[in-house]
Design a protein around this motif. Structure first.
Motif, PDB file in Angstrom:
ATOM      1  N   TRP A  33      -0.457  -6.917   6.072  1.00 54.68           N
ATOM      2  CA  TRP A  33      -1.214  -6.803   6.167  1.00 54.68           C
ATOM      3  C   TRP A  33      -1.435  -7.145   4.191  1.00 54.68           C
ATOM      4  O   TRP A  33      -0.191  -7.822   3.483  1.00 54.68           O
ATOM      5  CB  TRP A  33      -0.928  -5.076   5.599  1.00 54.68           C
ATOM      6  CG  TRP A  33      -1.870  -4.327   6.521  1.00 54.68           C
ATOM      7  CD1 TRP A  33      -0.636  -4.148   8.023  1.00 54.68           C
ATOM      8  CD2 TRP A  33      -2.684  -3.664   6.748  1.00 54.68           C
ATOM      9  NE1 TRP A  33      -1.829  -3.198   8.373  1.00 54.68           N
ATOM     10  CE2 TRP A  33      -3.035  -2.979   8.237  1.00 54.68           C
ATOM     11  CE3 TRP A  33      -4.592  -3.185   5.519  1.00 54.68           C
ATOM     12  CZ2 TRP A  33      -3.810  -1.995   8.592  1.00 54.68           C
ATOM     13  CZ3 TRP A  33      -5.459  -2.458   6.957  1.00 54.68           C
ATOM     14  CH2 TRP A  33      -5.113  -1.767   7.887  1.00 54.68           C
ATOM     15  N   SER A  35      -4.031  -7.802   0.565  1.00 57.60           N
ATOM     16  CA  SER A  35      -4.457  -6.403  -0.214  1.00 57.60           C
ATOM     17  C   SER A  35      -4.591  -7.361  -1.857  1.00 57.60           C
ATOM     18  O   SER A  35      -4.462  -8.487  -2.410  1.00 57.60           O
ATOM     19  CB  SER A  35      -3.170  -6.036  -1.137  1.00 57.60           C
ATOM     20  OG  SER A  35      -2.782  -5.093  -0.580  1.00 57.60           O
ATOM     21  N   TRP A  47      -6.140  -0.910  -7.366  1.00 57.63           N
ATOM     22  CA  TRP A  47      -6.136  -1.230  -5.928  1.00 57.63           C
ATOM     23  C   TRP A  47      -7.487  -1.470  -5.908  1.00 57.63           C
ATOM     24  O   TRP A  47      -8.579  -1.085  -5.658  1.00 57.63           O
ATOM     25  CB  TRP A  47      -5.630  -0.760  -5.114  1.00 57.63           C
ATOM     26  CG  TRP A  47      -5.751  -0.889  -3.945  1.00 57.63           C
ATOM     27  CD1 TRP A  47      -5.233  -1.777  -2.921  1.00 57.63           C
ATOM     28  CD2 TRP A  47      -6.927  -0.109  -2.049  1.00 57.63           C
ATOM     29  NE1 TRP A  47      -5.885  -1.719  -1.851  1.00 57.63           N
ATOM     30  CE2 TRP A  47      -6.560  -0.824  -1.475  1.00 57.63           C
ATOM     31  CE3 TRP A  47      -7.516   1.019  -3.235  1.00 57.63           C
ATOM     32  CZ2 TRP A  47      -7.048  -0.433  -0.421  1.00 57.63           C
ATOM     33  CZ3 TRP A  47      -8.512   1.306  -2.150  1.00 57.63           C
ATOM     34  CH2 TRP A  47      -8.338   0.596  -1.024  1.00 57.63           C
ATOM     35  N   ASN A  50      -7.977  -3.886   1.531  1.00 60.94           N
ATOM     36  CA  ASN A  50      -7.042  -4.261   1.932  1.00 60.94           C
ATOM     37  C   ASN A  50      -7.463  -4.533   3.111  1.00 60.94           C
ATOM     38  O   ASN A  50      -8.521  -4.379   3.480  1.00 60.94           O
ATOM     39  CB  ASN A  50      -6.069  -2.978   2.595  1.00 60.94           C
ATOM     40  CG  ASN A  50      -4.691  -2.890   1.005  1.00 60.94           C
ATOM     41  OD1 ASN A  50      -4.733  -2.487   0.349  1.00 60.94           O
ATOM     42  ND2 ASN A  50      -3.893  -1.373   1.624  1.00 60.94           N
ATOM     43  N   ALA A  99       1.744  -6.834   2.108  1.00 58.92           N
ATOM     44  CA  ALA A  99       2.296  -5.684   1.793  1.00 58.92           C
ATOM     45  C   ALA A  99       3.052  -5.422   2.829  1.00 58.92           C
ATOM     46  O   ALA A  99       2.368  -5.947   4.477  1.00 58.92           O
ATOM     47  CB  ALA A  99       0.719  -4.534   2.203  1.00 58.92           C
ATOM     48  N   TYR A 101       6.233  -4.343   5.082  1.00 58.33           N
ATOM     49  CA  TYR A 101       6.788  -3.132   5.637  1.00 58.33           C
ATOM     50  C   TYR A 101       8.155  -3.039   6.050  1.00 58.33           C
ATOM     51  O   TYR A 101       8.615  -3.821   6.687  1.00 58.33           O
ATOM     52  CB  TYR A 101       5.881  -2.480   7.278  1.00 58.33           C
ATOM     53  CG  TYR A 101       5.891  -1.189   7.457  1.00 58.33           C
ATOM     54  CD1 TYR A 101       7.397  -1.043   8.419  1.00 58.33           C
ATOM     55  CD2 TYR A 101       5.961  -0.495   7.131  1.00 58.33           C
ATOM     56  CE1 TYR A 101       7.729   0.529   8.215  1.00 58.33           C
ATOM     57  CE2 TYR A 101       6.320   0.948   6.904  1.00 58.33           C
ATOM     58  CZ  TYR A 101       7.355   1.204   8.198  1.00 58.33           C
ATOM     59  OH  TYR A 101       7.027   2.837   8.231  1.00 58.33           O
ATOM     60  N   LYS A 102       8.463  -2.178   5.471  1.00 57.92           N
ATOM     61  CA  LYS A 102      10.155  -1.537   5.927  1.00 57.92           C
ATOM     62  C   LYS A 102      10.154  -0.597   5.347  1.00 57.92           C
ATOM     63  O   LYS A 102      10.273  -0.064   3.849  1.00 57.92           O
ATOM     64  CB  LYS A 102      11.074  -2.827   4.845  1.00 57.92           C
ATOM     65  CG  LYS A 102      12.838  -2.065   5.093  1.00 57.92           C
ATOM     66  CD  LYS A 102      13.245  -3.023   4.762  1.00 57.92           C
ATOM     67  CE  LYS A 102      14.724  -2.385   4.935  1.00 57.92           C
ATOM     68  NZ  LYS A 102      16.060  -3.756   4.024  1.00 57.92           N
ATOM     69  N   TRP A 103      10.406   1.071   5.792  1.00 57.22           N
ATOM     70  CA  TRP A 103       9.763   2.350   5.224  1.00 57.22           C
ATOM     71  C   TRP A 103       9.242   2.551   5.077  1.00 57.22           C
ATOM     72  O   TRP A 103       8.327   4.287   5.661  1.00 57.22           O
ATOM     73  CB  TRP A 103      11.271   2.834   4.104  1.00 57.22           C
ATOM     74  CG  TRP A 103      12.606   1.804   4.804  1.00 57.22           C
ATOM     75  CD1 TRP A 103      13.370   1.032   4.039  1.00 57.22           C
ATOM     76  CD2 TRP A 103      13.197   2.922   5.441  1.00 57.22           C
ATOM     77  NE1 TRP A 103      14.344   0.744   4.200  1.00 57.22           N
ATOM     78  CE2 TRP A 103      14.935   1.781   5.810  1.00 57.22           C
ATOM     79  CE3 TRP A 103      13.323   2.936   7.008  1.00 57.22           C
ATOM     80  CZ2 TRP A 103      15.854   2.252   6.502  1.00 57.22           C
ATOM     81  CZ3 TRP A 103      14.168   3.254   7.999  1.00 57.22           C
ATOM     82  CH2 TRP A 103      15.277   2.713   7.403  1.00 57.22           C
ATOM     83  N   ASN A 104       8.252   1.599   4.387  1.00 54.42           N
ATOM     84  CA  ASN A 104       6.757   2.465   3.556  1.00 54.42           C
ATOM     85  C   ASN A 104       6.375   0.899   3.356  1.00 54.42           C
ATOM     86  O   ASN A 104       7.025   0.195   3.224  1.00 54.42           O
ATOM     87  CB  ASN A 104       7.118   3.017   2.900  1.00 54.42           C
ATOM     88  CG  ASN A 104       6.948   2.471   1.218  1.00 54.42           C
ATOM     89  OD1 ASN A 104       7.445   1.434   1.099  1.00 54.42           O
ATOM     90  ND2 ASN A 104       6.605   3.098   0.474  1.00 54.42           N
ATOM     91  N   TYR A 105       4.801   1.035   3.357  1.00 56.77           N
ATOM     92  CA  TYR A 105       4.378  -0.981   3.203  1.00 56.77           C
ATOM     93  C   TYR A 105       4.298  -0.417   1.109  1.00 56.77           C
ATOM     94  O   TYR A 105       3.769   0.610   0.574  1.00 56.77           O
ATOM     95  CB  TYR A 105       2.722  -0.166   2.982  1.00 56.77           C
ATOM     96  CG  TYR A 105       2.074  -0.929   4.525  1.00 56.77           C
ATOM     97  CD1 TYR A 105       2.202   0.127   5.450  1.00 56.77           C
ATOM     98  CD2 TYR A 105       2.598  -1.868   5.069  1.00 56.77           C
ATOM     99  CE1 TYR A 105       1.678  -0.144   7.159  1.00 56.77           C
ATOM    100  CE2 TYR A 105       2.311  -2.740   6.515  1.00 56.77           C
ATOM    101  CZ  TYR A 105       2.146  -1.234   6.955  1.00 56.77           C
ATOM    102  OH  TYR A 105       1.707  -1.810   8.849  1.00 56.77           O
ATOM    103  N   HIS A 106       4.757  -2.111   0.951  1.00 51.91           N
ATOM    104  CA  HIS A 106       4.700  -2.091  -0.553  1.00 51.91           C
ATOM    105  C   HIS A 106       3.931  -3.620  -0.563  1.00 51.91           C
ATOM    106  O   HIS A 106       4.759  -4.581   0.031  1.00 51.91           O
ATOM    107  CB  HIS A 106       6.088  -1.636  -1.146  1.00 51.91           C
ATOM    108  CG  HIS A 106       7.597  -2.218   0.104  1.00 51.91           C
ATOM    109  ND1 HIS A 106       7.848  -1.513   0.476  1.00 51.91           N
ATOM    110  CD2 HIS A 106       7.970  -3.874   0.170  1.00 51.91           C
ATOM    111  CE1 HIS A 106       8.621  -1.885   1.076  1.00 51.91           C
ATOM    112  NE2 HIS A 106       9.039  -3.486   0.643  1.00 51.91           N
ATOM    113  N   LEU A 107       4.297  -4.276  -1.993  1.00 52.05           N
ATOM    114  CA  LEU A 107       3.447  -5.007  -2.392  1.00 52.05           C
ATOM    115  C   LEU A 107       4.565  -6.025  -3.340  1.00 52.05           C
ATOM    116  O   LEU A 107       4.909  -5.401  -4.318  1.00 52.05           O
ATOM    117  CB  LEU A 107       2.203  -4.954  -3.877  1.00 52.05           C
ATOM    118  CG  LEU A 107       1.081  -3.960  -2.846  1.00 52.05           C
ATOM    119  CD1 LEU A 107       0.133  -3.767  -4.001  1.00 52.05           C
ATOM    120  CD2 LEU A 107       0.274  -4.037  -1.907  1.00 52.05           C
ATOM    121  N   ASP A 108       5.082  -6.660  -1.915  1.00 52.15           N
ATOM    122  CA  ASP A 108       6.621  -7.262  -2.946  1.00 52.15           C
ATOM    123  C   ASP A 108       6.482  -8.544  -3.166  1.00 52.15           C
ATOM    124  O   ASP A 108       7.289  -9.588  -4.047  1.00 52.15           O
ATOM    125  CB  ASP A 108       7.293  -7.741  -1.827  1.00 52.15           C
ATOM    126  CG  ASP A 108       7.307  -8.539  -0.294  1.00 52.15           C
ATOM    127  OD1 ASP A 108       7.958  -8.545  -0.084  1.00 52.15           O
ATOM    128  OD2 ASP A 108       6.036  -8.874   0.068  1.00 52.15           O
TER     129      ASP A 108
END
Lengths: 120, 107
Positions: A33, A35, A47, A50, A99, A101-108
């Motif tokens: 994903w 964003s 935000w 997405n 975005a 995903y690991k445990w949740n989606y976060h903008l890394d």
């Protein structure tokens, strides 16, 4: 190295259009994903939109719905934001972000941002 | 939409201090909270994801906790490079939202 590079910002008159691009490298773009997030001068993060991996799902903040369109070209590893009917309140630095995903989606991973100024 | 309310909006502290920033969600969001640091003129940087998981490369003096509606970011032993603005963000809803930010300044 994971990298995102935005382009396409600039000065545009109210009511005008602009298309932002984000070039991705260093990861499998089609698996994530993506964003768009913006930041008006001196303000916080907002935000904007997405898009799912295959482009089949798109979501927008209410203030841009019907005016902005997020899209992607997985063959070109590129993310886009078509902005129409621009308003002064759309003036901001626009960031693209992955975005993850690991445990949740976060903008890394974030690009450096591109400035959009809407003014006559 | 889910609202994220951060407090305080600004905070003064000294090098070596321990500080805590709070974020409250308008509904229960399990542990779907992330924390970012943003320095002036730079892109945000992910610090904590899923409420308490430390992003790779982030110093261990940063920690996060919480679940449901109340979340905290704690910075132990403040370093000069930590004076920045911090944001929480929820990803429980696909329509993400950010807190309004907390500016951490040197006392």
């Amino acid at each position: 190295e994971v990298q995102l590079v935005e382009s396409g910002g600039g000065l545009v008159q109210p009511g005008g259009s602009l298309k932002l691009s984000c070039a991705a490298s260093g990861f499998t773009f089609s698996s994530n994903w993506m964003s768009w997030v913006r930041q008006a001068p001196g303000k916080g993060l907002e935000w904007v939109a997405n898009i799912k991996q295959d482009g089949s799902e798109k979501y927008y903040v209410d203030s841009v719905k019907g005016r902005f369109t997020i899209s992607r070209d997985n063959a070109k590893n590129s993310l886009y934001l078509q902005m129409d009917s621009l308003r002064a309140e759309d003036t901001a630095v626009y960031y693209c972000a992955r975005a993850f995903y690991k445990w949740n989606y976060h903008l890394d991973c974030w690009g450096q941002g591109t400035l959009v100024t809407v003014s006559s | 939409d889910i609202q994220m309310t951060q407090s305080p909006s600004s905070l003064s502290a000294s090098v070596g201090d321990r500080v805590t920033i709070t974020c409250r969600a308008s509904q229960s969001i399990s542990n779907y909270v992330n924390w970012y640091q943003q320095k002036t003129g730079k892109a945000p940087k992910l610090l904590i994801y899923a409420a308490s998981s430390l992003q790779s490369g982030v110093p261990a003096r940063f920690s996060g906790s919480g679940s449901g509606t109340d979340f905290t970011l704690t910075i132990n032993s403040l370093q000069p490079e930590d004076f920045s603005t911090y944001y929480c963000q929820q990803s429980y809803s696909i329509r993400y939202t950010f807190g309004q930010g907390t500016k951490l300044e040197i006392k």
